[in-house]
Structures are given as structure tokens and as C-alpha cells.
Design a protein around this motif. Structure first.
Motif, PDB file in Angstrom:
ATOM      1  N   ASP A 165       0.865  -1.042   0.117  1.00 26.10           N
ATOM      2  CA  ASP A 165       0.127  -0.089   0.068  1.00 26.10           C
ATOM      3  C   ASP A 165       0.837   1.060  -0.042  1.00 26.10           C
ATOM      4  O   ASP A 165       1.814   1.298   0.702  1.00 26.10           O
ATOM      5  CB  ASP A 165      -0.882   0.054   1.163  1.00 26.10           C
ATOM      6  CG  ASP A 165      -1.797  -1.042   1.200  1.00 26.10           C
ATOM      7  OD1 ASP A 165      -2.635  -1.323   0.227  1.00 26.10           O
ATOM      8  OD2 ASP A 165      -2.270  -1.693   2.247  1.00 26.10           O
ATOM      9  N   TRP A 166       0.548   2.187  -0.611  1.00 30.77           N
ATOM     10  CA  TRP A 166       1.247   3.488  -0.843  1.00 30.77           C
ATOM     11  C   TRP A 166       0.637   4.555   0.006  1.00 30.77           C
ATOM     12  O   TRP A 166      -0.642   4.992  -0.195  1.00 30.77           O
ATOM     13  CB  TRP A 166       1.497   3.981  -2.298  1.00 30.77           C
ATOM     14  CG  TRP A 166       1.923   5.234  -2.238  1.00 30.77           C
ATOM     15  CD1 TRP A 166       1.586   6.247  -2.683  1.00 30.77           C
ATOM     16  CD2 TRP A 166       3.604   5.655  -2.024  1.00 30.77           C
ATOM     17  NE1 TRP A 166       2.668   7.441  -2.647  1.00 30.77           N
ATOM     18  CE2 TRP A 166       3.815   6.922  -2.180  1.00 30.77           C
ATOM     19  CE3 TRP A 166       4.622   4.612  -1.414  1.00 30.77           C
ATOM     20  CZ2 TRP A 166       5.016   7.445  -2.061  1.00 30.77           C
ATOM     21  CZ3 TRP A 166       5.639   5.416  -1.307  1.00 30.77           C
ATOM     22  CH2 TRP A 166       6.010   6.793  -1.528  1.00 30.77           C
ATOM     23  N   VAL A 167       1.331   5.212   1.130  1.00 31.15           N
ATOM     24  CA  VAL A 167       0.615   6.264   1.813  1.00 31.15           C
ATOM     25  C   VAL A 167       1.390   7.445   1.394  1.00 31.15           C
ATOM     26  O   VAL A 167       2.681   7.568   1.910  1.00 31.15           O
ATOM     27  CB  VAL A 167       0.615   5.831   3.235  1.00 31.15           C
ATOM     28  CG1 VAL A 167      -0.055   7.011   4.279  1.00 31.15           C
ATOM     29  CG2 VAL A 167       0.110   4.584   3.526  1.00 31.15           C
ATOM     30  N   PRO A 168       0.592   8.454   0.689  1.00 26.97           N
ATOM     31  CA  PRO A 168       1.615   9.732   0.369  1.00 26.97           C
ATOM     32  C   PRO A 168       1.481  10.519   1.427  1.00 26.97           C
ATOM     33  O   PRO A 168       0.836  10.595   2.405  1.00 26.97           O
ATOM     34  CB  PRO A 168       0.607  10.200  -0.828  1.00 26.97           C
ATOM     35  CG  PRO A 168      -0.862   9.633  -0.647  1.00 26.97           C
ATOM     36  CD  PRO A 168      -0.539   8.419   0.135  1.00 26.97           C
ATOM     37  N   PHE A 169       2.639  11.328   1.475  1.00 23.78           N
ATOM     38  CA  PHE A 169       2.740  12.330   2.721  1.00 23.78           C
ATOM     39  C   PHE A 169       2.663  13.867   1.723  1.00 23.78           C
ATOM     40  O   PHE A 169       3.346  13.916   0.837  1.00 23.78           O
ATOM     41  CB  PHE A 169       4.274  12.463   3.144  1.00 23.78           C
ATOM     42  CG  PHE A 169       4.457  11.078   3.682  1.00 23.78           C
ATOM     43  CD1 PHE A 169       3.746  10.316   4.517  1.00 23.78           C
ATOM     44  CD2 PHE A 169       5.934  10.570   4.050  1.00 23.78           C
ATOM     45  CE1 PHE A 169       4.113   9.339   5.486  1.00 23.78           C
ATOM     46  CE2 PHE A 169       6.496   9.409   4.951  1.00 23.78           C
ATOM     47  CZ  PHE A 169       5.394   8.700   5.236  1.00 23.78           C
ATOM     48  N   ASN A 170       1.739  14.544   2.321  1.00 26.31           N
ATOM     49  CA  ASN A 170       1.576  15.901   1.791  1.00 26.31           C
ATOM     50  C   ASN A 170       1.560  16.874   2.956  1.00 26.31           C
ATOM     51  O   ASN A 170       0.814  16.938   3.542  1.00 26.31           O
ATOM     52  CB  ASN A 170       0.100  15.697   1.131  1.00 26.31           C
ATOM     53  CG  ASN A 170       0.165  16.961   0.171  1.00 26.31           C
ATOM     54  OD1 ASN A 170       1.038  17.559   0.126  1.00 26.31           O
ATOM     55  ND2 ASN A 170      -1.033  17.025  -0.685  1.00 26.31           N
ATOM     56  N   GLY A 243      -2.687   3.800  -5.587  1.00 25.76           N
ATOM     57  CA  GLY A 243      -2.610   3.474  -4.257  1.00 25.76           C
ATOM     58  C   GLY A 243      -1.542   2.252  -3.839  1.00 25.76           C
ATOM     59  O   GLY A 243      -1.758   1.747  -2.722  1.00 25.76           O
ATOM     60  N   LYS A 244      -1.163   1.855  -4.802  1.00 21.59           N
ATOM     61  CA  LYS A 244      -0.245   0.585  -4.981  1.00 21.59           C
ATOM     62  C   LYS A 244       1.154   0.787  -5.407  1.00 21.59           C
ATOM     63  O   LYS A 244       1.373   1.345  -6.170  1.00 21.59           O
ATOM     64  CB  LYS A 244      -0.809  -0.635  -5.347  1.00 21.59           C
ATOM     65  CG  LYS A 244      -2.230  -1.233  -4.765  1.00 21.59           C
ATOM     66  CD  LYS A 244      -2.328  -1.908  -3.505  1.00 21.59           C
ATOM     67  CE  LYS A 244      -3.587  -1.912  -3.325  1.00 21.59           C
ATOM     68  NZ  LYS A 244      -3.816  -2.261  -1.589  1.00 21.59           N
ATOM     69  N   VAL A 245       2.032   0.033  -4.762  1.00 24.72           N
ATOM     70  CA  VAL A 245       3.529   0.004  -5.083  1.00 24.72           C
ATOM     71  C   VAL A 245       3.951  -1.307  -5.228  1.00 24.72           C
ATOM     72  O   VAL A 245       3.884  -1.833  -4.057  1.00 24.72           O
ATOM     73  CB  VAL A 245       4.425   1.180  -4.154  1.00 24.72           C
ATOM     74  CG1 VAL A 245       5.758   0.860  -4.494  1.00 24.72           C
ATOM     75  CG2 VAL A 245       4.210   2.425  -4.663  1.00 24.72           C
ATOM     76  N   VAL A 246       4.557  -1.790  -6.308  1.00 24.26           N
ATOM     77  CA  VAL A 246       5.185  -2.940  -6.221  1.00 24.26           C
ATOM     78  C   VAL A 246       6.535  -3.016  -5.862  1.00 24.26           C
ATOM     79  O   VAL A 246       7.609  -2.333  -6.389  1.00 24.26           O
ATOM     80  CB  VAL A 246       5.259  -3.634  -7.780  1.00 24.26           C
ATOM     81  CG1 VAL A 246       5.725  -5.037  -7.870  1.00 24.26           C
ATOM     82  CG2 VAL A 246       3.787  -3.705  -8.269  1.00 24.26           C
ATOM     83  N   LEU A 247       6.906  -3.907  -4.740  1.00 26.73           N
ATOM     84  CA  LEU A 247       8.235  -4.067  -4.255  1.00 26.73           C
ATOM     85  C   LEU A 247       8.787  -5.326  -4.587  1.00 26.73           C
ATOM     86  O   LEU A 247       8.127  -6.416  -3.973  1.00 26.73           O
ATOM     87  CB  LEU A 247       8.343  -4.064  -2.766  1.00 26.73           C
ATOM     88  CG  LEU A 247       7.821  -2.449  -2.103  1.00 26.73           C
ATOM     89  CD1 LEU A 247       7.555  -2.676  -0.470  1.00 26.73           C
ATOM     90  CD2 LEU A 247       8.391  -1.244  -2.663  1.00 26.73           C
ATOM     91  N   ASP A 248       9.466  -5.390  -5.511  1.00 26.33           N
ATOM     92  CA  ASP A 248      10.157  -6.895  -6.071  1.00 26.33           C
ATOM     93  C   ASP A 248      11.453  -6.995  -5.408  1.00 26.33           C
ATOM     94  O   ASP A 248      12.401  -6.492  -6.090  1.00 26.33           O
ATOM     95  CB  ASP A 248      10.155  -6.855  -7.593  1.00 26.33           C
ATOM     96  CG  ASP A 248      10.276  -8.235  -7.970  1.00 26.33           C
ATOM     97  OD1 ASP A 248      10.687  -9.060  -7.165  1.00 26.33           O
ATOM     98  OD2 ASP A 248       9.961  -8.619  -9.150  1.00 26.33           O
ATOM     99  N   PHE A 249      11.579  -7.552  -4.279  1.00 25.44           N
ATOM    100  CA  PHE A 249      12.816  -7.831  -3.505  1.00 25.44           C
ATOM    101  C   PHE A 249      13.699  -8.689  -4.432  1.00 25.44           C
ATOM    102  O   PHE A 249      14.958  -8.687  -4.030  1.00 25.44           O
ATOM    103  CB  PHE A 249      12.575  -7.999  -2.074  1.00 25.44           C
ATOM    104  CG  PHE A 249      11.695  -7.291  -1.149  1.00 25.44           C
ATOM    105  CD1 PHE A 249      12.979  -6.088  -0.626  1.00 25.44           C
ATOM    106  CD2 PHE A 249      10.587  -7.118  -0.799  1.00 25.44           C
ATOM    107  CE1 PHE A 249      12.058  -5.206  -0.017  1.00 25.44           C
ATOM    108  CE2 PHE A 249      10.139  -6.310  -0.286  1.00 25.44           C
ATOM    109  CZ  PHE A 249      10.554  -5.376   0.371  1.00 25.44           C
ATOM    110  N   ASN A 250      12.989  -9.446  -5.192  1.00 26.49           N
ATOM    111  CA  ASN A 250      14.192 -10.208  -6.010  1.00 26.49           C
ATOM    112  C   ASN A 250      15.098  -9.391  -6.947  1.00 26.49           C
ATOM    113  O   ASN A 250      16.284  -9.592  -7.393  1.00 26.49           O
ATOM    114  CB  ASN A 250      13.482 -11.125  -7.139  1.00 26.49           C
ATOM    115  CG  ASN A 250      12.737 -12.133  -6.516  1.00 26.49           C
ATOM    116  OD1 ASN A 250      13.347 -13.093  -5.833  1.00 26.49           O
ATOM    117  ND2 ASN A 250      11.370 -12.156  -6.414  1.00 26.49           N
ATOM    118  N   LYS A 251      14.634  -8.001  -7.016  1.00 22.94           N
ATOM    119  CA  LYS A 251      15.568  -6.924  -7.530  1.00 22.94           C
ATOM    120  C   LYS A 251      16.448  -5.937  -6.544  1.00 22.94           C
ATOM    121  O   LYS A 251      16.928  -4.909  -6.946  1.00 22.94           O
ATOM    122  CB  LYS A 251      14.771  -5.927  -8.494  1.00 22.94           C
ATOM    123  CG  LYS A 251      14.051  -6.933  -9.640  1.00 22.94           C
ATOM    124  CD  LYS A 251      13.287  -5.854 -10.524  1.00 22.94           C
ATOM    125  CE  LYS A 251      12.784  -6.455 -11.910  1.00 22.94           C
ATOM    126  NZ  LYS A 251      11.765  -5.467 -12.412  1.00 22.94           N
TER     127      LYS A 251
END
Length: 289
Positions: A165-170, A243-251
Motif C-alpha cells: 500500500d502506498w501512503v502519500p505524505f503531503n 494507491g499500490k507500489v510493487v516492491l520486488d525484492f528479487n531486484k
């Protein structure tokens, strides 16, 4: 007729191939003539005249090039100027000139590159780190490049491709980023990625190396200093979608500092040190210094 369910093995094979292809490109960049493995020096300039060359009587002794390359002057205003020795054979941005002003990496505009002084298979340009200036010296025939030992990885594991989940800071938050050379940068964090693994929730804070650029995570975890490089690993991710971010820890990759002692890498901030074993991505470099 029932729609066919996608074959998980086919999807897994395609994913495996995409990571392998990505890794090959990563190694190509790393081992390129101008890649991180070609670094042979990080030489800090003193104010005033700095004699430069490969002979021991220079202020800055290079590991390659002519005995006396020239004199680099750093003035009080932070300007860097070079006067080349007659017969040095060096060029400045490809031109055979006697003298030139050297523009550093922090003050170039647009897509311009810092001024490069080249001699034989080696070259250098000036970097600026919080007002301190240094020569970043490369040599395409550097031993670290010629004798690269390859990269060891954890097995590719699709479960480590995590949709967070992406939580933006403003407005964006400030984050202190230390570096291996002892500097502290304040970076702007546009938001946080929040994900769960094995029933626990974790957060990671990224910054952007350039405005509007990818999300850049400098992180450490329970494998750091054991199976993986101690200071940090790097992970890039595309900007959030819905609202989503892909974290691919294989990278997850080693920073340049894992391969050379002449880089100025950021350290994982306390906020990005996870109480979790991330058994994906690059392991410690066998040829580490």
C-alpha cells in the motif's frame, strides 16, 4: 465453456525469465567500461594547487596515467581549474587543450555531464559532496573490472514480489540519509510503502534521486552483514498506481560500495532497517573489499 485457469507454472517461468533478463542487464551496466567496477580512485581536493599524476611526488597520486598529468586548482569560490602538463596526452571533454575549468557533477545543468579529463584507458571528473570536491577516477582496465567474480543471489522467489500500500505524505517528509563517507543528506520522502509478511506489517520510506523519478529505497534487514552487504541494499520501484507500489525484492541490489571502496553510497536509515529476513535479491559480493 469454462474459461481456462491460467497455468501457474507458465506464469512462474515467465516471471523467472523476466528476473533473469533484468539481472543480465544489471551486470552489463555494472561491468561496462564506465561502470562502478572501473573506479580506481576517490581523491579529495585541497584548496589551492593540487599536483596530479601517477608519480609519488604528486599531491594526488593516481593509479594510472602519466607521471605528471597537471595541476588542479580549487579556488575559494569552489571553482576547479586544470592546467595540463606539456606532453601529458590528456584530453578535456575529448579536446586537446592546455587549460580548462572543470564543472562538477552537482553543478551541471540539464543532461550535461561533468567535465571529463581522459588519459589512456583512464579518466576522471569532479564530484561535489556537500561542498567538498573530489576526483572520481575510473579506468576501463581496472583490476576490479577485469577480475569481476559475478553476483550471488538468493533463489528467485515470486512471493518476494510484494504489492504494498502506498501512503502519500503531503507535504513530503524530511529524512536524514547518512553515507559511508560520513556526510548527512536531508532527502524528501514522498510517502511510505506499507506491506505485510508472515503476519507482520512493515514500512519503507523512499526518496527520488531526481524529480519525478522512480522510488528509491535504501534498506537493511536481518540478512544485512550476514548473507547480504552490511551497509544497505538498494531497491527501485515504479511510482504508485491506484494507491499500490510493487516492491520486488528479487531486484534488491548491492550498492556500488559493495564492489569498490571509491564510491560514496548512502547508508540505510534507521527507519528502513527491517526486523525481517529478506531472502531475495543479491547476496554479499565474494570479491568484496
Amino acid at each position: 465453456m469454462h474459461a481456462e485457469t491460467p497455468n501457474p507454472t507458465v506464469a512462474q517461468d515467465a516471471y523467472q525469465q523476466s528476473i533473469e533478463k533484468w539481472r543480465n542487464k544489471r551486470i552489463e551496466r555494472l561491468t561496462a567500461p564506465e561502470g562502478w567496477l572501473s573506479l580506481i580512485g576517490l581523491e579529495w581536493l585541497q584548496q589551492g594547487a593540487n599536483k596530479v599524476g601517477s608519480a609519488p611526488d604528486n599531491h594526488i597520486v593516481l593509479q594510472a596515467g602519466p607521471a605528471h598529468l597537471g595541476v588542479i586548482t580549487l579556488d575559494k569560490a569552489g571553482q576547479v581549474h586544470i592546467a595540463l602538463t606539456d606532453g601529458s596526452g590528456a584530453t578535456v571533454d575529448g579536446k586537446a587543450v592546455r587549460e580548462a575549468t572543470l564543472m562538477d557533477d552537482a553543478h551541471v545543468t540539464g543532461d550535461a555531464s561533468p567535465t571529463t579529463v581522459a588519459f589512456g584507458t583512464a579518466n576522471f571528473y569532479v564530484i561535489d559532496r556537500e561542498g567538498r570536491k573530489a576526483l572520481r577516477v575510473r579506468d576501463s582496465s581496472a583490476a576490479t573490472r577485469q577480475h569481476f567474480l559475478g553476483i550471488d543471489y538468493f533463489p528467485i522467489d515470486p512471493s518476494w514480489r510484494i504489492v504494498a500500500d502506498w501512503v502519500p505524505f503531503n507535504p513530503p517528509h524530511d529524512l536524514q540519509m547518512g553515507s559511508v563517507i560520513g556526510t548527512i543528506d536531508i532527502v524528501k520522502v514522498p510517502g511510505k510503502a506499507v506491506f505485510t509478511r508472515d503476519g507482520h506489517t512493515y514500512e519503507l520510506l523512499p526518496y527520488q534521486e531526481e524529480p519525478g523519478g522512480e522510488l528509491f529505497f535504501v534498506l537493511a534487514d536481518r540478512t544485512s552483514g550476514h548473507e547480504t552487504y552490511g551497509a544497505a541494499r538498494f531497491l527501485y520501484a515504479a511510482l504508485s498506481v491506484n494507491g499500490k507500489v510493487v516492491l520486488d525484492f528479487n531486484k534488491a541490489v548491492n550498492p556500488p560500495c559493495a564492489f569498490t571502496s571509491y564510491a560514496t553510497c548512502p547508508l540505510a536509515p534507521p527507519e528502513n532497517r527491517l526486523d525481517l529476513r529478506i531472502t531475495a535479491g543479491e547476496k554479499k559480493y565474494r570479491g568484496g573489499h
